[in-house]
Every structure is written in C-alpha cells, then in structure tokens.
Enzyme design. Structure first.
Site, PDB file in Angstrom:
ATOM      1  N   LYS A   1       1.585  -2.165   1.366  1.00  0.00           N
ATOM      2  CA  LYS A   1       1.027  -2.008   0.042  1.00  0.00           C
ATOM      3  C   LYS A   1       0.823  -0.457   0.051  1.00  0.00           C
ATOM      4  O   LYS A   1      -0.025   0.273   0.692  1.00  0.00           O
ATOM      5  CB  LYS A   1      -0.573  -2.408   0.227  1.00  0.00           C
ATOM      6  CG  LYS A   1      -1.553  -2.018  -1.157  1.00  0.00           C
ATOM      7  CD  LYS A   1      -2.651  -2.336  -1.447  1.00  0.00           C
ATOM      8  CE  LYS A   1      -3.640  -2.368  -2.533  1.00  0.00           C
ATOM      9  NZ  LYS A   1      -3.408  -1.122  -3.395  1.00  0.00           N
TER      10      LYS A   1
ATOM     11  N   ARG B   1      -4.765 -11.362 -13.125  1.00  0.00           N
ATOM     12  CA  ARG B   1      -5.403 -11.161 -11.796  1.00  0.00           C
ATOM     13  C   ARG B   1      -5.312 -12.586 -11.195  1.00  0.00           C
ATOM     14  O   ARG B   1      -6.209 -13.259 -11.257  1.00  0.00           O
ATOM     15  CB  ARG B   1      -6.629 -10.543 -11.590  1.00  0.00           C
ATOM     16  CG  ARG B   1      -6.883  -9.767 -10.492  1.00  0.00           C
ATOM     17  CD  ARG B   1      -8.169  -9.212 -10.475  1.00  0.00           C
ATOM     18  NE  ARG B   1      -8.043  -7.558 -11.127  1.00  0.00           N
ATOM     19  CZ  ARG B   1      -7.600  -6.545 -10.698  1.00  0.00           C
ATOM     20  NH1 ARG B   1      -7.222  -6.541  -9.482  1.00  0.00           N
ATOM     21  NH2 ARG B   1      -7.670  -5.577 -11.436  1.00  0.00           N
TER      22      ARG B   1
ATOM     23  N   GLU C   1       6.413   0.782  -6.953  1.00  0.00           N
ATOM     24  CA  GLU C   1       5.150   1.810  -6.460  1.00  0.00           C
ATOM     25  C   GLU C   1       5.875   3.242  -6.108  1.00  0.00           C
ATOM     26  O   GLU C   1       6.727   3.169  -5.280  1.00  0.00           O
ATOM     27  CB  GLU C   1       4.278   1.334  -5.478  1.00  0.00           C
ATOM     28  CG  GLU C   1       3.365   2.258  -5.072  1.00  0.00           C
ATOM     29  CD  GLU C   1       2.002   1.796  -6.132  1.00  0.00           C
ATOM     30  OE1 GLU C   1       2.022   0.769  -6.867  1.00  0.00           O
ATOM     31  OE2 GLU C   1       1.169   2.388  -5.608  1.00  0.00           O
TER      32      GLU C   1
ATOM     33  N   GLU D   1       4.025  -7.743   2.371  1.00  0.00           N
ATOM     34  CA  GLU D   1       4.781  -6.298   2.181  1.00  0.00           C
ATOM     35  C   GLU D   1       3.710  -5.184   2.604  1.00  0.00           C
ATOM     36  O   GLU D   1       2.388  -5.222   2.467  1.00  0.00           O
ATOM     37  CB  GLU D   1       5.257  -6.452   0.496  1.00  0.00           C
ATOM     38  CG  GLU D   1       6.384  -7.334   0.470  1.00  0.00           C
ATOM     39  CD  GLU D   1       6.603  -7.360  -1.208  1.00  0.00           C
ATOM     40  OE1 GLU D   1       5.798  -6.416  -1.895  1.00  0.00           O
ATOM     41  OE2 GLU D   1       7.233  -8.096  -1.659  1.00  0.00           O
TER      42      GLU D   1
ATOM     43  N   ARG E   1       0.851   1.919 -15.200  1.00  0.00           N
ATOM     44  CA  ARG E   1       0.432   0.681 -15.266  1.00  0.00           C
ATOM     45  C   ARG E   1      -0.646   0.613 -16.671  1.00  0.00           C
ATOM     46  O   ARG E   1      -0.726  -0.527 -17.153  1.00  0.00           O
ATOM     47  CB  ARG E   1      -0.665   0.550 -14.242  1.00  0.00           C
ATOM     48  CG  ARG E   1      -1.578  -0.430 -14.085  1.00  0.00           C
ATOM     49  CD  ARG E   1      -2.245  -0.269 -12.654  1.00  0.00           C
ATOM     50  NE  ARG E   1      -3.262  -1.345 -12.439  1.00  0.00           N
ATOM     51  CZ  ARG E   1      -3.969  -1.424 -11.519  1.00  0.00           C
ATOM     52  NH1 ARG E   1      -3.620  -0.958 -10.360  1.00  0.00           N
ATOM     53  NH2 ARG E   1      -5.012  -2.380 -11.417  1.00  0.00           N
TER      54      ARG E   1
ATOM     55  N   PHE F   1       9.158  -3.686  -5.770  1.00  0.00           N
ATOM     56  CA  PHE F   1       8.574  -4.874  -5.237  1.00  0.00           C
ATOM     57  C   PHE F   1       8.735  -6.267  -5.987  1.00  0.00           C
ATOM     58  O   PHE F   1       8.505  -7.260  -5.652  1.00  0.00           O
ATOM     59  CB  PHE F   1       7.288  -4.784  -4.559  1.00  0.00           C
ATOM     60  CG  PHE F   1       6.176  -4.212  -5.660  1.00  0.00           C
ATOM     61  CD1 PHE F   1       5.822  -5.161  -6.526  1.00  0.00           C
ATOM     62  CD2 PHE F   1       5.845  -3.157  -5.715  1.00  0.00           C
ATOM     63  CE1 PHE F   1       4.794  -4.777  -7.467  1.00  0.00           C
ATOM     64  CE2 PHE F   1       4.702  -2.548  -6.589  1.00  0.00           C
ATOM     65  CZ  PHE F   1       4.373  -3.368  -7.469  1.00  0.00           C
TER      66      PHE F   1
HETATM   67  P1  AMP Z   1      -5.202  -2.486  -6.330  1.00  0.00           P
HETATM   68  O1  AMP Z   1      -4.897  -1.388  -7.378  1.00  0.00           O
HETATM   69  O2  AMP Z   1      -5.939  -2.302  -5.208  1.00  0.00           O
HETATM   70  O3  AMP Z   1      -5.551  -3.863  -7.392  1.00  0.00           O
HETATM   71  O4  AMP Z   1      -3.721  -3.153  -5.644  1.00  0.00           O
HETATM   72  C1  AMP Z   1      -2.805  -3.569  -6.389  1.00  0.00           C
HETATM   73  C2  AMP Z   1      -1.770  -2.177  -6.596  1.00  0.00           C
HETATM   74  O5  AMP Z   1      -1.186  -1.854  -5.164  1.00  0.00           O
HETATM   75  C3  AMP Z   1      -0.747  -2.596  -7.526  1.00  0.00           C
HETATM   76  O6  AMP Z   1      -1.182  -2.343  -8.626  1.00  0.00           O
HETATM   77  C4  AMP Z   1       0.326  -1.619  -6.957  1.00  0.00           C
HETATM   78  O7  AMP Z   1       0.228  -0.167  -7.722  1.00  0.00           O
HETATM   79  C5  AMP Z   1       0.115  -1.367  -5.741  1.00  0.00           C
HETATM   80  N1  AMP Z   1       1.269  -1.671  -4.666  1.00  0.00           N
HETATM   81  C6  AMP Z   1       1.531  -1.080  -3.492  1.00  0.00           C
HETATM   82  N2  AMP Z   1       2.604  -1.714  -2.909  1.00  0.00           N
HETATM   83  C7  AMP Z   1       2.627  -2.932  -3.553  1.00  0.00           C
HETATM   84  C8  AMP Z   1       3.417  -4.107  -3.316  1.00  0.00           C
HETATM   85  N3  AMP Z   1       4.282  -4.261  -2.387  1.00  0.00           N
HETATM   86  N4  AMP Z   1       3.424  -5.243  -3.996  1.00  0.00           N
HETATM   87  C9  AMP Z   1       2.457  -5.064  -5.198  1.00  0.00           C
HETATM   88  N5  AMP Z   1       1.721  -4.239  -5.579  1.00  0.00           N
HETATM   89  C10 AMP Z   1       1.874  -2.956  -4.580  1.00  0.00           C
END
Ligand code: AMP
Length: 588
Positions: free
Chosen positions: A275, A442, A325, A273, A295, A366
């Site tokens: 991001k 995680r 998101e 998907e 969050r 998502f």
């Molecule tokens: P990170 O903040 O770098 O750990 O990446 C995870 C975050 O990406 C999640 O907490 C979401 O806020 C964001 N995100 C954006 N698009 C998606 C998606 N398709 N699936 C899951 N998370 C997503």
C-alpha cells in the site's frame, strides 16, 4: 424554464433540513424540466457551472459582485458593503437591495435559465485585459432583470456558495423519485416525512437507486444520468459505458484488523500488494493523449508532465483507463519521500518542469479498468492484473506494476507485510482474485491492513448542534489535547457515537453531559468547559493549520468515555508530536 422557477426550489431547499423533503422538492422540479434543460438545471442545483473534472473556474471575487450590485441597483458600493458586514451574506444583501428597488425599474425582462447559465459560463471564458469589467457587466446584466430571490441566488452561484444543502445523495434519490417514482409507488407524506415503502417496494427502490448510482459513478454528471433515466429508463442506465477522458469514481477499500481478518473478508488465496503512501491517480489515454485525474476528479494532467512521459514511453496500448498510486521518490537512494512533498505538486500552476525535477515521482499501477477499448469492469482482478503486465514495461524509479504476491499462507503474507513497512509503505492491500472492479464503492473486494496507532485521550472543548433528526442533540464534538496547561484543538469527532442507547455512548447522553458545561453559544456552535474526556481512535495524525494544536486526526472515532481520567492525563501535544514523527519515520 424561467430562472424564477428554479429559485423557488432553491428557496424551498434552503428552508428545510429534512433530506426527504429536499428530495421531494428536487424531484418535482425534475419532473417539470424538459430533457434539453436538464443539462442546465442539474448543474445549477449543485451550484456548479462545469462538471467536477473541468478545470474552468468562474473567478468571481466578492469585489466583482459588489460592483455589479452597485451598477444594477444604483446603491453605492460603500453602502452595500456596510449591509454585507451586518448581514454576513452577500446573497441576502442582494435579495434585500433588489426588493427595495423602484417598481418602475424592476424586472425589465424575465430571466430564462438558459440566459442565466450562459452568462455564468461566459464568466469563465474571459481572459486578459478588461476581464474584471466584463465580468462585472455579465453579472450586472443578470441582476438588472432579477427579482429579489433571483438576485440572491445569482449572487450566491457566482460566488460558488449556494448553501442550499443539496448533496450527491439527494440528487441521486431525486432522479429515482422523478423518473421511477410511479413504478416503485413512492408517495411522499410530508406530515410524517416518510415514503412508507414496504419490503417489496424497498427492493425495487434499491434496484433503481443502484442503477442511478452506478451510472453516476461512471459519468460523474447528474445531467447525463437524468437524461438517460428520463429517456430510456432502467435499461438505458444499465447500458451506460465507461468513457475514456471522463473520470470515474474509483473503487474504495475497507479496513481489516489484521492479515487473518483480511483473508477472511476477501477469501484466500488472495493478491497482496504494497500500500504505497502517495497520491491516487486515474490515468486515461485516447487518441495518443494522456489525461490524469485525482481521486477527487481534478484534472492534474498539466501538473505531471513527467508522469505523462513515463506513461507514453512505457505503456503500450492505444486506449486505457488505469488506476495507480504516484509516490515521491529519491532516485539516488530509491527511498520514498513523505506524502506532503508530492501534495505540493498537485496545486502547482507555474514552474512545473522545475518542480518535476525537484520532486520526482514514480507511478505504481495497480488496476486496469479499460484497455484498448475493452471495458474490464466485470473482468476478474487477476485477469485485469495480467492486462497491466501485458502492456507495461517497468522503468526503474519511474513506472512499476504494484509489487504483488499471491498466497493463502499467513506467514508468507506477514513477511510481505513486514517488508512493505520496512520499505516505507503504509501497509498492504489484500485483494480478492476474482472480484470485478466496482467504481465508487467501498465494497470490500479489497481491504487494507496497516498498523493501528495508539489511541489518544482528548477532552471535549466545543460542539455543534445537529441537523434534521439530530437537531436536539450536539452532534459534532471538538476535541483538544493538552499543551502547557492550555487545551489546543486537534479535530472534530462525530463517529463512534450511537443514535440509540443499547450499546456505547449516545448523542443524547453526551448532550446531557455537555449542556451544563456550555460557556458560549453562537449559531450552531457552542464552547464547553473542558471536562469530558474521551478515548479517540484515528488512522493518522496530520500536520494541519485548521486546528490550534497544528495537527489534525484523520478519521477520528470515539472509542469510549474516560470519566476515570483527570484533565491532567489528557494526551499531551508533545506526545502527539512524537507519534506524528514516528509515523512519518515509518513512512519514509
Ligand atoms: P485509504 O485511503 O486508507 O482508504 O486506502 C486506500 C488507498 O490506498 C487508495 O485510494 C490508494 O490511493 C492507495 N493505494 C496504495 N497502494 C495501493 C494498491 N496497491 N492498491 C490499491 N490502492 C492502493
């Protein structure tokens, strides 16, 4: 229970930095606490009056506390303020003032935790004219009956600055020790600071601890978890159900090096998907009412009336918990807006509708955690996705289901990744098709892939002494870049440094290198002469007023020492600004 008993525990917790000793102290208190008082003791141990997601605030400024102290002690506000300047902490001042009070006026009545908690809660209920005076009265009423230690912690609690070093981990463990300690065979040896668990007991411990954590991830209130553990044990904890309108801790994702690594970790074929580079939103619906949480579990329903409308109009189900998101979008061009824009909307209290017009957002759903009362936590991801498709009517630039492909083909995956980046996304998420939804962890049922940034060479200009077993080491390092012959701070790094010296650089080695360079020492903080250059990896450069460079690194990690690099070759602020800009360009 008397408030005094709780303050004794506070004091014991404040005196030690040892995690196990803290856990033991909390567990002892919990064992003594009757069930009906857990809903007071547990929040107070966290220094909280309301659950995390509750928006009520005490709204008590230091001025209000000063006035209450003045009324309760008869000592002038000027004198108290003077003491405060010297001591630096109003709680400590309260303790000393109330120990000097005449015996005859002391302790007019015993403080019960229920009374104290009630007054704390009432502080948040006051509104309108005369609020300040009524708040002063509520606090002064408590202080008048307080013993010195009680005065100290009343003061700190109302100022929302308890400082006893109790985190979520200690509370979770304390619940395990208090209610399952005997079953597991936990005996805390204070001298050795150990609970000496053999493999068998360790396994049992982990089972209970996972159950407590799981329940917490769904309820987000330790008091409820403790009540269940006390009353119905492991079985009760395992039966905890999601509750609509109580935010859960969302599932988190690990990072993969590249697409190949991602397939290896989650299996293939996998769902891939976009991001989206926006703000995570947990969406709850029940009885025709929609609630939105971030969050960090803040309730932002009021801030996003537009999002609530899109959801009402386009999602057809009576109840749900969805994971999504939101992202800023320009509706004329369909292009995404920088993350900073929508972050303004999160804190906004006034002119909200105008803000919604100025900074429109779109919702990308998502995941689905509950739909029409059905708990989907154990349902495989592919079916959860199907559920989203069944109930959502996408509306252009307003609401969408996350763009997805399912493939095991590296080339196709890479094409999708490049497209994601060219449209301004941060990267891609690669998800296991069969995985359940795991709140709060995680776990690696999904991984993110995004371009890595170039590393920076930075110089250490300060540090902080560690705590607990790191007490003899410097353990958090302030790193700086170069700017016109000066060094400007850009963050702190504590990750990537090892405790033992088999591979990589250790805290001990760094401490030895930095100790002779210390130029100033204040409490835990030291300034050091800029000399040690390190290579630092990070996820993102952010604009930030916290550091003198105006930037901060997200998730910095020490890669290696760069003793070969002279100070002149430390990364320049200009170059960092350049990186920052190109990273933004990509995200637009
Ligand atoms: P990170 O903040 O770098 O750990 O990446 C995870 C975050 O990406 C999640 O907490 C979401 O806020 C964001 N995100 C954006 N698009 C998606 C998606 N398709 N699936 C899951 N998370 C997503």
């Amino acid at each position: 229970m008397d408030y005094k008993d709780l303050t004794k525990t506070y004091s014991a917790l404040e005196k030690t930095t040892k995690r196990l000793e803290k856990t033991a102290a909390i567990a002892e208190l919990l064992k003594k606490t009757p069930k009906k008082e857990l809903s007071i003791i547990l929040p107070l141990l966290e220094g909280r009056i309301f659950p995390k997601w509750d928006q009520r605030e005490l709204g008590v400024a230091s001025r209000i506390v000063l006035k209450s102290m003045n009324i309760a002690s008869g000592i002038s506000a000027v004198k108290i303020e003077d003491m405060w300047k010297k001591a630096g902490d109003l709680g400590d001042v309260a303790e000393s003032i109330f120990s000097k009070k005449e015996q005859s006026t002391l302790f007019s009545s015993k403080l019960d935790i229920k009374k104290v908690f009630e007054n704390f809660q009432n502080l948040a209920l006051l509104e309108g004219q005369g609020t300040v005076d009524r708040k002063v009265k509520l606090i002064a009423e408590l202080l008048t009956s307080a013993e010195p230690l009680e005065a100290k912690y009343i003061t700190r609690t109302v100022l929302q600055d308890l400082r006893i070093g109790v985190g979520e981990g200690s509370l979770r463990d304390a619940i395990v020790w208090a209610y399952f300690g005997e079953k597991i065979g936990i005996i805390y040896n204070k001298e050795e600071n150990d609970i000496n668990l053999d493999e068998e007991k360790r396994k049992l411990y982990n089972r209970y601890s996972d159950a407590v954590q799981n329940a917490y991830d769904m309820l987000n209130q330790f008091s409820e978890v403790a009540e269940i553990a006390k009353d119905s044990g492991l079985e009760g904890l395992n039966k905890v159900k999601l509750k609509v309108n109580t935010p859960i801790n969302l599932m988190l994702f690990k990072k993969a090096e590249d697409i190949e690594d991602a397939f290896e970790r989650v299996g293939s074929p996998a769902a891939i998907e976009y991001k989206y580079d926006g703000f995570r939103l947990e969406i709850h619906k029940k009885d025709n009412k929609i609630k939105l949480f971030t969050r960090r579990l803040e309730d932002v329903s009021r801030q996003f009336p537009d999002v609530i409308r899109y959801i009402k109009e386009n999602i057809d189900a009576d109840s749900f918990i969805l994971d999504a998101e939101i992202i800023g979008i320009d509706r004329r061009t369909g292009k995404y807006k920088p993350f900073q824009d929508i972050s303004q909307r999160i804190k906004r209290k006034y002119n909200i509708e105008q803000m919604a017009k100025d900074i429109p957002v779109m919702v990308n759903i998502f995941d689905a955690i509950l739909v029409n009362k059905k708990d989907l936590i154990k349902t495989p991801f592919q079916q959860r996705r199907k559920q989203i498709e069944d109930i959502t009517n996408p509306a252009e630039f307003r609401i969408a289901i996350a763009e997805q492909i399912i493939t095991d083909d590296l080339e196709k995956a890479n094409e999708f990744y490049q497209k994601a980046l060219s449209l301004g996304n941060e990267g891609i998420m690669v998800k296991n098709l069969e995985a359940p939804y795991k709140p709060g962890s995680r776990v690696g049922y999904g991984v993110k892939v995004k371009p890595t940034m170039e590393t920076l060479d930075l110089v250490i200009t300060g540090a902080e002494w560690g705590e607990g077993k790191r007490a003899n080491w410097l353990s958090s390092f302030i790193i700086s870049c170069k700017d016109n012959g000066e060094f400007k701070e850009i963050g702190r790094v504590g990750t990537g440094i090892k405790e033992k010296g088999t591979e990589g650089i250790t805290f001990e080695q760094l401490t030895k290198m930095l100790k002779p360079l210390i130029t100033k020492e204040k409490a835990k903080h030291v300034d050091v002469k800029p000399k040690i250059v390190i290579e630092v990896d990070y996820e993102e450069i952010q604009a930030s007023p916290t550091y003198s460079s105006g930037f901060a690194l997200r998730f910095p990690r020490l890669v290696r020492l760069r003793q070969d690099k002279p100070l002149e070759e430390v990364s320049d602020l200009k170059q960092i600004k350049e990186f920052y800009r190109s990273q933004r360009q990509r995200n637009r």
